[in-house]
Write a protein that holds these residues in place. Sequence first.
Motif, PDB file in Angstrom:
ATOM      1  N   ALA A 170       0.827  -1.207   0.000  1.00 29.26           N
ATOM      2  CA  ALA A 170       0.000   0.000   0.000  1.00 29.26           C
ATOM      3  C   ALA A 170       0.861   1.256   0.000  1.00 29.26           C
ATOM      4  CB  ALA A 170      -0.942  -0.014   1.203  1.00 29.26           C
ATOM      5  N   ALA A 171       1.935   1.256   0.796  1.00 25.88           N
ATOM      6  CA  ALA A 171       2.810   2.424   0.856  1.00 25.88           C
ATOM      7  C   ALA A 171       3.519   2.648  -0.476  1.00 25.88           C
ATOM      8  CB  ALA A 171       3.834   2.255   1.982  1.00 25.88           C
ATOM      9  N   ALA A 187       4.435   5.456  -5.688  1.00 24.09           N
ATOM     10  CA  ALA A 187       4.506   5.399  -7.149  1.00 24.09           C
ATOM     11  C   ALA A 187       3.522   6.365  -7.784  1.00 24.09           C
ATOM     12  CB  ALA A 187       4.247   3.972  -7.630  1.00 24.09           C
ATOM     13  N   LEU A 188       2.332   6.443  -7.224  1.00 21.40           N
ATOM     14  CA  LEU A 188       1.312   7.334  -7.769  1.00 21.40           C
ATOM     15  C   LEU A 188       1.702   8.797  -7.588  1.00 21.40           C
ATOM     16  CD1 LEU A 188      -1.851   5.430  -6.515  1.00 21.40           C
ATOM     17  CD2 LEU A 188      -0.980   5.509  -8.856  1.00 21.40           C
ATOM     18  N   ALA A 189       2.325   9.107  -6.455  1.00 21.48           N
ATOM     19  CA  ALA A 189       2.761  10.484  -6.215  1.00 21.48           C
ATOM     20  C   ALA A 189       3.861  10.884  -7.192  1.00 21.48           C
ATOM     21  CB  ALA A 189       3.250  10.633  -4.775  1.00 21.48           C
ATOM     22  N   VAL A 190       4.814   9.986  -7.433  1.00 20.76           N
ATOM     23  CA  VAL A 190       5.877  10.271  -8.395  1.00 20.76           C
ATOM     24  C   VAL A 190       5.301  10.420  -9.793  1.00 20.76           C
ATOM     25  CG1 VAL A 190       7.964   9.343  -9.484  1.00 20.76           C
ATOM     26  CG2 VAL A 190       7.657   9.159  -7.001  1.00 20.76           C
ATOM     27  N   GLY A 191       4.348   9.568 -10.119  1.00 19.61           N
ATOM     28  CA  GLY A 191       3.704   9.679 -11.423  1.00 19.61           C
ATOM     29  C   GLY A 191       2.985  10.994 -11.601  1.00 19.61           C
ATOM     30  N   ILE A 215      -0.221  -0.100 -11.979  1.00 19.06           N
ATOM     31  CA  ILE A 215       0.261  -0.895 -10.852  1.00 19.06           C
ATOM     32  C   ILE A 215       0.093  -2.375 -11.176  1.00 19.06           C
ATOM     33  CG2 ILE A 215       0.076  -1.355  -8.393  1.00 19.06           C
ATOM     34  CD1 ILE A 215       0.995   1.482  -9.047  1.00 19.06           C
ATOM     35  N   ALA A 216       1.215  -3.077 -11.215  1.00 23.47           N
ATOM     36  CA  ALA A 216       1.199  -4.507 -11.535  1.00 23.47           C
ATOM     37  C   ALA A 216       0.720  -5.329 -10.343  1.00 23.47           C
ATOM     38  CB  ALA A 216       2.591  -4.966 -11.953  1.00 23.47           C
ATOM     39  N   HIS A 217       0.189  -6.492 -10.636  1.00 27.49           N
ATOM     40  CA  HIS A 217      -0.191  -7.542  -9.667  1.00 27.49           C
ATOM     41  C   HIS A 217      -0.579  -6.991  -8.296  1.00 27.49           C
ATOM     42  CE1 HIS A 217       3.988  -6.874  -8.703  1.00 27.49           C
ATOM     43  NE2 HIS A 217       4.457  -7.703  -9.621  1.00 27.49           N
ATOM     44  N   THR A 218      -1.603  -6.140  -8.268  1.00 26.12           N
ATOM     45  CA  THR A 218      -2.072  -5.562  -7.002  1.00 26.12           C
ATOM     46  C   THR A 218      -2.711  -6.665  -6.156  1.00 26.12           C
ATOM     47  OG1 THR A 218      -2.758  -3.744  -8.441  1.00 26.12           O
ATOM     48  CG2 THR A 218      -3.171  -3.500  -6.095  1.00 26.12           C
ATOM     49  N   SER A 219      -2.217  -6.831  -4.931  1.00 29.45           N
ATOM     50  CA  SER A 219      -2.681  -7.954  -4.105  1.00 29.45           C
ATOM     51  C   SER A 219      -3.566  -7.538  -2.947  1.00 29.45           C
ATOM     52  CB  SER A 219      -1.469  -8.733  -3.563  1.00 29.45           C
ATOM     53  OG  SER A 219      -0.732  -7.938  -2.651  1.00 29.45           O
ATOM     54  N   THR A 220      -3.788  -6.239  -2.777  1.00 35.05           N
ATOM     55  CA  THR A 220      -4.559  -5.762  -1.629  1.00 35.05           C
ATOM     56  C   THR A 220      -5.679  -4.831  -2.084  1.00 35.05           C
ATOM     57  OG1 THR A 220      -3.156  -3.801  -1.297  1.00 35.05           O
ATOM     58  CG2 THR A 220      -2.499  -5.830  -0.166  1.00 35.05           C
ATOM     59  N   GLU A 242      -6.438  -2.193  -0.533  1.00 37.55           N
ATOM     60  CA  GLU A 242      -5.895  -0.854  -0.322  1.00 37.55           C
ATOM     61  C   GLU A 242      -5.138  -0.371  -1.560  1.00 37.55           C
ATOM     62  OE1 GLU A 242      -5.806  -2.968   3.759  1.00 37.55           O
ATOM     63  OE2 GLU A 242      -5.475  -3.492   1.650  1.00 37.55           O
ATOM     64  N   GLY A 243      -4.380  -1.268  -2.175  1.00 38.73           N
ATOM     65  CA  GLY A 243      -3.651  -0.898  -3.382  1.00 38.73           C
ATOM     66  C   GLY A 243      -4.577  -0.592  -4.543  1.00 38.73           C
ATOM     67  N   VAL A 244      -5.610  -1.422  -4.698  1.00 38.38           N
ATOM     68  CA  VAL A 244      -6.599  -1.182  -5.750  1.00 38.38           C
ATOM     69  C   VAL A 244      -7.273   0.164  -5.551  1.00 38.38           C
ATOM     70  CG1 VAL A 244      -8.784  -1.958  -6.742  1.00 38.38           C
ATOM     71  CG2 VAL A 244      -7.019  -3.635  -6.171  1.00 38.38           C
ATOM     72  N   ASP A 245      -7.687   0.451  -4.325  1.00 34.82           N
ATOM     73  CA  ASP A 245      -8.399   1.691  -4.049  1.00 34.82           C
ATOM     74  C   ASP A 245      -7.506   2.905  -4.299  1.00 34.82           C
ATOM     75  OD1 ASP A 245     -10.577   0.171  -3.355  1.00 34.82           O
ATOM     76  OD2 ASP A 245     -10.307   0.406  -1.190  1.00 34.82           O
ATOM     77  N   ALA A 246      -6.236   2.804  -3.907  1.00 34.65           N
ATOM     78  CA  ALA A 246      -5.324   3.931  -4.110  1.00 34.65           C
ATOM     79  C   ALA A 246      -5.153   4.216  -5.599  1.00 34.65           C
ATOM     80  CB  ALA A 246      -3.975   3.635  -3.469  1.00 34.65           C
ATOM     81  N   ALA A 247      -4.984   3.181  -6.404  1.00 37.08           N
ATOM     82  CA  ALA A 247      -4.840   3.379  -7.847  1.00 37.08           C
ATOM     83  C   ALA A 247      -6.109   3.961  -8.442  1.00 37.08           C
ATOM     84  CB  ALA A 247      -4.484   2.056  -8.518  1.00 37.08           C
ATOM     85  N   SER A 248      -7.241   3.416  -8.050  1.00 39.54           N
ATOM     86  CA  SER A 248      -8.518   3.886  -8.585  1.00 39.54           C
ATOM     87  C   SER A 248      -8.773   5.344  -8.216  1.00 39.54           C
ATOM     88  CB  SER A 248      -9.654   2.996  -8.071  1.00 39.54           C
ATOM     89  OG  SER A 248     -10.895   3.415  -8.568  1.00 39.54           O
ATOM     90  N   ASP A 249      -8.505   5.687  -6.953  1.00 39.26           N
ATOM     91  CA  ASP A 249      -8.739   7.055  -6.493  1.00 39.26           C
ATOM     92  C   ASP A 249      -7.845   8.052  -7.219  1.00 39.26           C
ATOM     93  OD1 ASP A 249     -10.611   6.074  -4.745  1.00 39.26           O
ATOM     94  OD2 ASP A 249      -9.312   6.191  -2.970  1.00 39.26           O
ATOM     95  N   ALA A 250      -6.656   7.621  -7.616  1.00 37.66           N
ATOM     96  CA  ALA A 250      -5.711   8.509  -8.291  1.00 37.66           C
ATOM     97  C   ALA A 250      -5.917   8.550  -9.799  1.00 37.66           C
ATOM     98  CB  ALA A 250      -4.281   8.067  -7.985  1.00 37.66           C
TER      99      ALA A 250
END
Length: 440
Positions: A216-217, A222-226, A235-240, A242-250
């Motif tokens: 998640a961190a 990565a999203l902030a740098v992008g 984001i490759a092979h998201t396993s959580t 939290e990771g899915v939500d962060a990518a979607s929200d961004a």
Amino acid sequence: MSTLFTTATLADGRVRDVLVEGETIARVADAGTLDPADAAVDEVVDCDGKHLLPGAIDAHVHFREPGFTHKEDWHTGSRSAAAGGVTTVVDQPNTDPPTVTGEAVDGKVALAAESLVDFGVNGGVTGDWDPDSLFEHPIFALGEVFLADSTGDMGIEADLFADAVARAAAEDTVVTVHAEDAALFDRAALERADDGTGRDADADAWSAYRTAEAEAAAVERALAVGADSDAAIHIAHTSTPEGVDAASDAGATCEVTPHHLLLSREDLDNLGTFGRMNPPLRSEQRREAVLERVADGAVDIVATDHAPHTRAEKDASVRDAPSGVPGVETMLPLLLQEVREGRLTLERVRDLVAANPADVFGVDGKGRVAEGADADLVLVDLDATREIRGDDLHSKCGWTPFEGRQGVFPELTLVRGSIAYDARGDGERFGDAVGRNVRA
């Protein structure tokens, strides 16, 4: 060569005749309106009661060539892909040599002449990468860029990651990120798992070690740098969740693998170190939450992270076993079984493995059953299931983490109009190596 598929049910439920001429889909018409005599076709395929789907695009495979052909190569990997309904694969850079220079890209593309399916080659980032030559060559995307070491030891520091993302943005190239923050790994978890014999008392230790918080961190970073470079981050092979939500929200895109979708830490008692991968398997609760996000549209792509190793390599301690599992042949069959069991719709599966990968990575002519598109087609009978057995699959490694599960396998796979795999009638046959670089 021309082929007419009659009364084929598409993913959205429409029943259509589909005419293939040469490498493309020439006509999609109401069922019964295309006369084989009028079309002067070479073959008529009666699809009554069966589904005709666009070939899957697996945006994340490791076919291990060059450097590790005892695990897989372009011939065996692409046979496995074709038998699983995958008609385009994207190979990752952690080979030997790694694909971090234009010369290495050319070398890998030459080896891929053995592929039965179309392909893309990703360019990678290491401390000695050559971005000038790399971007002069037809790479598919930049990545998998590793924020923590995995197979190939290609983890990079923050400054280099930022520089690479900025360069990719300038080149209008998607950056695919392996997002784990090694600073948040729980190293004590591995110490607790050591039973003093060199083997492991707890196969779950790898999941405890590479924590969900570490993913998640790293996704957030990565999203902030992008965002700083206005780069397209995937984001490759998201396993959580939290990771899915962060990518979607961004507004970024992400993928989920079949093993993170269908397996959890509860399966590790059975899998042992054959279930070690990066990111690792998560709790059953997190797995269910990821499946919910796959079903409701928050996840863009399902890709396999097909990463084969031999049985002998995997049969080791959790410290020593390499990370990764095979999956290119079982992705679509497993997802079709999810359709049968009511957890996913067929349209959603079509989008996850075909239409969306084509859109996210800008692959023209792929991912749809439509006039003018490449004739990448897969014929399946949703009523014909079979048990998944490693001995029946075509990857060189000869095993699967999904042993004993049910899947719906293709009976016919076409790549640009040519038969890549045919299981109609008795036995099975494979086509010729007709794969092309989709960026050439």
